[in-house]
Design an enzyme around this catalytic site. Structure first.
Site, PDB file in Angstrom:
ATOM      1  N   PHE A 134       0.881  -1.165   0.000  1.00  0.00           N
ATOM      2  CA  PHE A 134       0.000   0.000   0.000  1.00  0.00           C
ATOM      3  C   PHE A 134       0.923   1.221   0.000  1.00  0.00           C
ATOM      4  O   PHE A 134       1.783   1.346   0.879  1.00  0.00           O
ATOM      5  CB  PHE A 134      -0.861  -0.043   1.254  1.00  0.00           C
ATOM      6  CG  PHE A 134      -2.016   0.912   1.250  1.00  0.00           C
ATOM      7  CD1 PHE A 134      -3.303   0.462   0.991  1.00  0.00           C
ATOM      8  CD2 PHE A 134      -1.829   2.260   1.523  1.00  0.00           C
ATOM      9  CE1 PHE A 134      -4.373   1.341   0.996  1.00  0.00           C
ATOM     10  CE2 PHE A 134      -2.888   3.142   1.530  1.00  0.00           C
ATOM     11  CZ  PHE A 134      -4.171   2.686   1.267  1.00  0.00           C
ATOM     12  N   ASP A 213       2.451  -5.126   8.702  1.00  0.00           N
ATOM     13  CA  ASP A 213       1.252  -4.293   8.568  1.00  0.00           C
ATOM     14  C   ASP A 213       0.057  -5.239   8.470  1.00  0.00           C
ATOM     15  O   ASP A 213      -0.008  -6.079   7.560  1.00  0.00           O
ATOM     16  CB  ASP A 213       1.376  -3.420   7.307  1.00  0.00           C
ATOM     17  CG  ASP A 213       0.209  -2.463   7.173  1.00  0.00           C
ATOM     18  OD1 ASP A 213      -0.923  -2.842   7.556  1.00  0.00           O
ATOM     19  OD2 ASP A 213       0.416  -1.350   6.668  1.00  0.00           O
ATOM     20  N   TYR A 238     -10.627   0.356  11.114  1.00  0.00           N
ATOM     21  CA  TYR A 238     -11.867   0.733  10.400  1.00  0.00           C
ATOM     22  C   TYR A 238     -12.190  -0.205   9.244  1.00  0.00           C
ATOM     23  O   TYR A 238     -13.165  -0.017   8.556  1.00  0.00           O
ATOM     24  CB  TYR A 238     -11.801   2.179   9.902  1.00  0.00           C
ATOM     25  CG  TYR A 238     -10.582   2.526   9.068  1.00  0.00           C
ATOM     26  CD1 TYR A 238     -10.494   2.157   7.741  1.00  0.00           C
ATOM     27  CD2 TYR A 238      -9.511   3.225   9.636  1.00  0.00           C
ATOM     28  CE1 TYR A 238      -9.374   2.471   6.986  1.00  0.00           C
ATOM     29  CE2 TYR A 238      -8.390   3.540   8.896  1.00  0.00           C
ATOM     30  CZ  TYR A 238      -8.324   3.160   7.569  1.00  0.00           C
ATOM     31  OH  TYR A 238      -7.209   3.462   6.828  1.00  0.00           O
ATOM     32  N   LYS A 239     -11.351  -1.219   9.015  1.00  0.00           N
ATOM     33  CA  LYS A 239     -11.627  -2.188   7.947  1.00  0.00           C
ATOM     34  C   LYS A 239     -12.426  -3.350   8.546  1.00  0.00           C
ATOM     35  O   LYS A 239     -13.580  -3.167   8.898  1.00  0.00           O
ATOM     36  CB  LYS A 239     -10.324  -2.585   7.263  1.00  0.00           C
ATOM     37  CG  LYS A 239      -9.723  -1.389   6.494  1.00  0.00           C
ATOM     38  CD  LYS A 239      -8.347  -1.626   5.911  1.00  0.00           C
ATOM     39  CE  LYS A 239      -7.883  -0.370   5.171  1.00  0.00           C
ATOM     40  NZ  LYS A 239      -6.465  -0.414   4.800  1.00  0.00           N
ATOM     41  N   ARG A 389     -12.117  -5.174  -6.643  1.00  0.00           N
ATOM     42  CA  ARG A 389     -11.876  -5.828  -5.352  1.00  0.00           C
ATOM     43  C   ARG A 389     -13.194  -6.154  -4.671  1.00  0.00           C
ATOM     44  O   ARG A 389     -14.103  -5.322  -4.617  1.00  0.00           O
ATOM     45  CB  ARG A 389     -11.149  -4.869  -4.410  1.00  0.00           C
ATOM     46  CG  ARG A 389      -9.682  -4.909  -4.474  1.00  0.00           C
ATOM     47  CD  ARG A 389      -9.015  -4.230  -3.288  1.00  0.00           C
ATOM     48  NE  ARG A 389      -9.736  -3.117  -2.668  1.00  0.00           N
ATOM     49  CZ  ARG A 389      -9.308  -2.472  -1.591  1.00  0.00           C
ATOM     50  NH1 ARG A 389      -8.193  -2.831  -1.006  1.00  0.00           N
ATOM     51  NH2 ARG A 389      -9.983  -1.464  -1.094  1.00  0.00           N
TER      52      ARG A 389
END
Ligand SMILES: *Cc1c(COP(=O)(O)O)cnc(C)c1O
Length: 430
Positions: A134, A213, A238-239, A389
């Site tokens: 990312f 990560d 928050y995922k 995705r």
């Protein structure tokens, strides 16, 4: 532990509803406030809203802030929330109590941790990461290279390939000059998952510090940081944890590193005695030294409500369901979308897959196809240059959702409705 049935060879919608009826996690969907008619396959970007969140945040606003005012720092436990909630995240990532603390954004926490990691290897001059990471992780590491290096001589960066991206392997770049390796356990685009034990062992055998990560891992797959013997980790809440937009990141540091760790930002909430208001900084013992300043307590309240749900989630059942959902999706894509050249990019080997599946759209414009899907209530997202995705959050996605998503995708491809110009417009956020 009850084992739900595997995916049968012949699938129709009734098979999917039967799988839902036998699903031990099906009841969790009721804990979320999902809009009617929406199939939500983007929990890997922003998790759904738990039903309990609004009341919790409202209570913190009205009672703890409105009535308690400044007294709530003690009376409502505000000051220790980042540590208390860290302890509640710990079992989700194979960490011990006292090893996890809430941070600010994931980017900020990576900076905090990667600097501490690099400082544990002062004689080494290289940071390793991956081309497919990312990008914020790579941007942050640029600052780390500058800060930890000498003036005019930043640390060197080596980026490995993999995941379809050409480049050196980890074995190619590891040598006795590598201080830190920062890798994302589950790749944000492809859903490919590293073998955490194996990679950690390889990195540490070269004398380097391993930073993971966990943004696309926590709440998606079982993680065992202490089992792997890793050094540091960071991740989002928050995922898959459903903490809400902007909910705080978390930091994990193996206990053995606590006494020596020198994080990038030394601030008052990480001070040994913050209310002595001393002129000199003195690090708090333990994970507390990774704290920075005043926590975002309204976001912390939302996170606390979502963590209540995780108290009794069996992570093995979660993984089983996640794999059933992704396998079901992949087999439906294979059997129904072949005429349009849709390609499954995510590894088919389940041990190498997180809880999401990425598709390449063949001859179609993947961005436009995704916008057409969203208009029809099937929400996934698009990652440039060419990936659609789909995230499968086992707590609220059903097998029937998977069926409906693929059926809608088939319809959009066969009617070519995605060619309509309204689906080509791009917002600031994709
Ligand atoms: C989602 C994600 C981030 C997000 O970083 P923020 O600072 O929270 O915006 C960072 N790294 C990875 C690997 C991610 O998946």
């Amino acid at each position: 532990m009850s084992i739900a049935p595997a995916i049968p060879h012949v699938i129709d919608r009734a098979t999917c509803t039967a799988l839902d009826a036998a699903d031990p996690l099906a009841g969790h969907r009721e804990l979320f406030d999902l809009p009617e008619g929406v199939v939500y396959l983007d929990g890997n970007s922003l998790g759904a809203l738990p039903r309990a969140t609004a009341a919790r945040v409202q209570r913190v606003i009205a009672e703890e802030w409105g009535t308690g005012l400044i007294r709530s720092w003690n009376d409502a436990g505000w000051f220790t929330k980042p540590i208390d909630l860290g302890d509640r995240i710990a079992p989700l990532i194979g960490a011990a109590a006292g090893e996890v603390v809430l941070g600010d954004s994931t980017s900020g926490s990576l900076f905090q941790v990667a600097v501490a990691a690099a400082r544990l290897r002062p004689e080494r001059r290289v940071i390793v990461s991956e081309l497919g990471n990312f990008p914020t992780d790579l941007y942050v590491l640029e600052s780390v290279q500058e800060l930890v290096g000498e003036p005019g001589r930043p640390l060197e960066r080596r980026l490995i390939g993999g995941d379809g991206i050409p480049g050196p392997t980890l074995a190619d770049v590891l040598d006795d000059d590598v201080a830190v390796v920062v890798l994302t356990h589950v790749n944000y685009r492809t859903g490919r998952m590293y073998d955490m034990n194996e990679v950690t062992r390889q990195v540490q055998a070269a004398g380097a510090i391993m930073v993971w990560d966990l943004c696309h891992s926590v709440g998606a797959v079982p993680v065992d940081l202490n089992g792997a013997g890793a050094d540091f980790a960071i991740g989002c809440t928050y995922k898959y944890l459903n903490g809400g937009p902007g909910s705080p990141s978390f930091i994990w540091a193996a206990e053995r590193h606590h006494p020596e760790a020198r994080p990038a930002i030394t601030a008052w909430h990480g001070h040994a005695k913050p209310f002595d208001f001393d002129v000199e900084y003195a690090p708090a013992p333990g994970i507390t030294r990774f704290r920075v300043g005043t926590p975002q307590l309204l976001s912390v309240a939302a996170l606390e409500a979502s963590l209540d749900i995780w108290r009794d989630v069996d992570l093995e059942l979660l993984r089983e369901k996640s794999l059933r959902l992704t396998e079901l999706f992949i087999s439906l894509v294979d059997s129904r979308l072949a005429p349009w050249g849709i390609e499954v990019v995510t590894p088919r080997q389940s041990a190498r897959r997180g809880s999401q599946v990425a598709l390449r759209a063949g001859g179609a414009d993947g961005y436009a196809v995704m916008q057409a899907l969203i208009e029809r209530g099937v929400i996934g997202d698009f990652r440039a240059p060419d990936l659609m995705r789909f995230g499968f959050t086992p707590l609220y996605v059903s097998h029937a959702d998977v069926w409906d998503a693929v059926a809608t995708l088939e319809d959009i491809l066969s009617t070519e409705v995605w060619r309509d110009s309204r689906f080509a417009r791009r917002g600031a956020v994709t």
